[in-house]
Scaffold this motif. Structure first.
Motif, PDB file in Angstrom:
ATOM      1  N   VAL A   1     -20.493  66.256  66.181  1.00 14.63           N
ATOM      2  CA  VAL A   1     -21.861  66.773  66.073  1.00 14.63           C
ATOM      3  C   VAL A   1     -21.922  67.996  65.157  1.00 14.63           C
ATOM      4  O   VAL A   1     -22.834  68.140  64.351  1.00 14.63           O
ATOM      5  N   PHE A   2     -20.948  68.877  65.268  1.00 10.73           N
ATOM      6  CA  PHE A   2     -20.950  70.111  64.484  1.00 10.73           C
ATOM      7  C   PHE A   2     -19.899  70.047  63.377  1.00 10.73           C
ATOM      8  O   PHE A   2     -19.131  70.982  63.183  1.00 10.73           O
ATOM      9  N   SER A   3     -19.868  68.942  62.631  1.00 12.36           N
ATOM     10  CA  SER A   3     -18.834  68.742  61.612  1.00 12.36           C
ATOM     11  C   SER A   3     -18.912  69.787  60.509  1.00 12.36           C
ATOM     12  O   SER A   3     -17.898  70.121  59.909  1.00 12.36           O
ATOM     13  N   ARG A   4     -20.093  70.307  60.260  1.00 10.78           N
ATOM     14  CA  ARG A   4     -20.246  71.325  59.216  1.00 10.78           C
ATOM     15  C   ARG A   4     -19.419  72.566  59.535  1.00 10.78           C
ATOM     16  O   ARG A   4     -18.887  73.217  58.647  1.00 10.78           O
ATOM     17  N   TYR A   5     -19.295  72.888  60.814  1.00  9.35           N
ATOM     18  CA  TYR A   5     -18.592  74.101  61.220  1.00  9.35           C
ATOM     19  C   TYR A   5     -17.145  73.843  61.621  1.00  9.35           C
ATOM     20  O   TYR A   5     -16.452  74.762  62.042  1.00  9.35           O
ATOM     21  N   CYS A   6     -16.691  72.626  61.517  1.00  5.50           N
ATOM     22  CA  CYS A   6     -15.330  72.271  61.923  1.00  5.50           C
ATOM     23  C   CYS A   6     -14.480  71.815  60.743  1.00  5.50           C
ATOM     24  O   CYS A   6     -13.576  71.015  60.897  1.00  5.50           O
ATOM     25  N   GLN A   7     -14.787  72.295  59.573  1.00  5.05           N
ATOM     26  CA  GLN A   7     -14.037  71.902  58.387  1.00  5.05           C
ATOM     27  C   GLN A   7     -12.939  72.929  58.140  1.00  5.05           C
ATOM     28  O   GLN A   7     -13.125  73.913  57.429  1.00  5.05           O
ATOM     29  N   PHE A   8     -11.777  72.674  58.731  1.00  2.00           N
ATOM     30  CA  PHE A   8     -10.681  73.617  58.657  1.00  2.00           C
ATOM     31  C   PHE A   8     -10.078  73.680  57.252  1.00  2.00           C
ATOM     32  O   PHE A   8      -9.559  74.719  56.852  1.00  2.00           O
ATOM     33  N   GLY A   9     -10.159  72.579  56.525  1.00  4.04           N
ATOM     34  CA  GLY A   9      -9.640  72.578  55.157  1.00  4.04           C
ATOM     35  C   GLY A   9     -10.418  73.516  54.253  1.00  4.04           C
ATOM     36  O   GLY A   9      -9.838  74.247  53.444  1.00  4.04           O
ATOM     37  N   ALA A  10     -11.731  73.525  54.387  1.00  3.65           N
ATOM     38  CA  ALA A  10     -12.550  74.433  53.584  1.00  3.65           C
ATOM     39  C   ALA A  10     -12.257  75.887  53.952  1.00  3.65           C
ATOM     40  O   ALA A  10     -12.193  76.767  53.087  1.00  3.65           O
ATOM     41  N   TRP A  11     -12.065  76.138  55.244  1.00  2.00           N
ATOM     42  CA  TRP A  11     -11.730  77.497  55.685  1.00  2.00           C
ATOM     43  C   TRP A  11     -10.391  77.919  55.096  1.00  2.00           C
ATOM     44  O   TRP A  11     -10.219  79.030  54.616  1.00  2.00           O
ATOM     45  N   TRP A  12      -9.409  77.007  55.118  1.00  2.72           N
ATOM     46  CA  TRP A  12      -8.069  77.301  54.613  1.00  2.72           C
ATOM     47  C   TRP A  12      -8.124  77.604  53.112  1.00  2.72           C
ATOM     48  O   TRP A  12      -7.506  78.554  52.638  1.00  2.72           O
TER      49      TRP A  12
ATOM     50  N   ILE B   1       0.104  69.808  55.768  1.00  2.00           N
ATOM     51  CA  ILE B   1      -0.376  69.977  57.150  1.00  2.00           C
ATOM     52  C   ILE B   1      -1.349  68.858  57.495  1.00  2.00           C
ATOM     53  O   ILE B   1      -1.298  68.290  58.590  1.00  2.00           O
ATOM     54  N   GLY B   2      -2.217  68.499  56.544  1.00  2.00           N
ATOM     55  CA  GLY B   2      -3.172  67.417  56.783  1.00  2.00           C
ATOM     56  C   GLY B   2      -2.489  66.083  57.003  1.00  2.00           C
ATOM     57  O   GLY B   2      -2.875  65.306  57.874  1.00  2.00           O
ATOM     58  N   GLY B   3      -1.453  65.816  56.225  1.00  2.00           N
ATOM     59  CA  GLY B   3      -0.712  64.564  56.390  1.00  2.00           C
ATOM     60  C   GLY B   3      -0.002  64.488  57.732  1.00  2.00           C
ATOM     61  O   GLY B   3      -0.012  63.449  58.402  1.00  2.00           O
ATOM     62  N   ILE B   4       0.615  65.593  58.134  1.00  2.00           N
ATOM     63  CA  ILE B   4       1.279  65.629  59.448  1.00  2.00           C
ATOM     64  C   ILE B   4       0.249  65.459  60.560  1.00  2.00           C
ATOM     65  O   ILE B   4       0.465  64.707  61.515  1.00  2.00           O
ATOM     66  N   TRP B   5      -0.893  66.144  60.435  1.00  2.00           N
ATOM     67  CA  TRP B   5      -1.934  66.037  61.452  1.00  2.00           C
ATOM     68  C   TRP B   5      -2.440  64.604  61.555  1.00  2.00           C
ATOM     69  O   TRP B   5      -2.641  64.078  62.643  1.00  2.00           O
ATOM     70  N   GLN B   6      -2.642  63.938  60.422  1.00  3.06           N
ATOM     71  CA  GLN B   6      -3.100  62.553  60.447  1.00  3.06           C
ATOM     72  C   GLN B   6      -2.079  61.630  61.094  1.00  3.06           C
ATOM     73  O   GLN B   6      -2.442  60.715  61.840  1.00  3.06           O
ATOM     74  N   ALA B   7      -0.806  61.868  60.826  1.00  2.00           N
ATOM     75  CA  ALA B   7       0.230  61.023  61.421  1.00  2.00           C
ATOM     76  C   ALA B   7       0.276  61.202  62.941  1.00  2.00           C
ATOM     77  O   ALA B   7       0.348  60.218  63.689  1.00  2.00           O
ATOM     78  N   VAL B   8       0.214  62.443  63.411  1.00  2.76           N
ATOM     79  CA  VAL B   8       0.248  62.707  64.852  1.00  2.76           C
ATOM     80  C   VAL B   8      -0.993  62.128  65.524  1.00  2.76           C
ATOM     81  O   VAL B   8      -0.905  61.445  66.551  1.00  2.76           O
ATOM     82  N   PHE B   9      -2.160  62.387  64.926  1.00  2.56           N
ATOM     83  CA  PHE B   9      -3.404  61.863  65.502  1.00  2.56           C
ATOM     84  C   PHE B   9      -3.405  60.341  65.505  1.00  2.56           C
ATOM     85  O   PHE B   9      -3.788  59.708  66.492  1.00  2.56           O
ATOM     86  N   GLY B  10      -2.983  59.737  64.411  1.00  5.45           N
ATOM     87  CA  GLY B  10      -2.944  58.281  64.328  1.00  5.45           C
ATOM     88  C   GLY B  10      -2.011  57.670  65.356  1.00  5.45           C
ATOM     89  O   GLY B  10      -2.321  56.635  65.952  1.00  5.45           O
ATOM     90  N   PHE B  11      -0.873  58.315  65.592  1.00  4.29           N
ATOM     91  CA  PHE B  11       0.075  57.817  66.585  1.00  4.29           C
ATOM     92  C   PHE B  11      -0.549  57.815  67.974  1.00  4.29           C
ATOM     93  O   PHE B  11      -0.538  56.793  68.672  1.00  4.29           O
TER      94      PHE B  11
END
Length: 159
Positions: free
Chosen positions: A63-74, A88-98
């Motif tokens: 719902v609040f995707s505009r405020y949850c963009q950690f990549g833009a903050w980084w 970090i994004g690739g590792i996060w995607q692998a862990v989440f996907g698993f």
């Protein structure tokens, strides 16, 4: 007044959808099955709380995707560190996907086992005539909802 009605309707529909998801999870006995397979029955309440926490976190991020963009903050804080961000994004995607794949697989197996009980239920409540019509009606409703969703281009709306 109109905004209040829209907010009330949106919150009500969200609560109904969440209640439906939790009802399915409870009906198929997914959490107790996990606890039984891992021999950690004393942590069932913790597992249930984590399922609720994960669902609520996903809803907030959705719902609040505009405020949850950690990549833009980084990138705003560390503009020259794109390679680290991608790592970090690739590792996060692998862990989440698993974990998401494990959850979906276990849910599919639990639903398949629950579907085995539908013929028993229909015999016990004497629901012999009209079962095919009920299934076709549910499928038609799903198709109509999908067509409406894509024709009105609701999937393209942004906040």
């Amino acid at each position: 007044m109109g905004i209040f009605v829209l907010v009330l309707a949106g919150v009500s529909y969200g609560l109904l959808a969440a209640a439906g998801v939790f009802t399915v999870l409870a009906a198929v006995g997914l959490v107790p099955r996990f606890a039984g397979k891992t021999h950690t029955a004393e942590y069932v309440l913790l597992y249930e709380e984590m399922v609720i926490f994960g669902t609520l976190t996903g809803c907030v991020f959705s719902v609040f995707s505009r405020y949850c963009q950690f990549g833009a903050w980084w990138q705003g804080r560390f503009p020259g560190q794109k390679r680290l961000l991608y790592g970090i994004g690739g590792i996060w995607q692998a862990v989440f996907g698993f974990f998401a794949g494990m959850f979906v697989g276990c849910l599919a197996l639990a639903i398949a086992e629950m579907l085995d009980s539908i013929p028993i239920l229909t015999r016990r409540i004497s629901f012999r005539h009209g079962l095919g019509l009920a299934v076709v009606s549910m499928a038609a409703g799903k198709i109509c909802g999908s067509i409406l969703y894509f024709l009105t281009e609701l999937h393209r709306t942004t906040a």
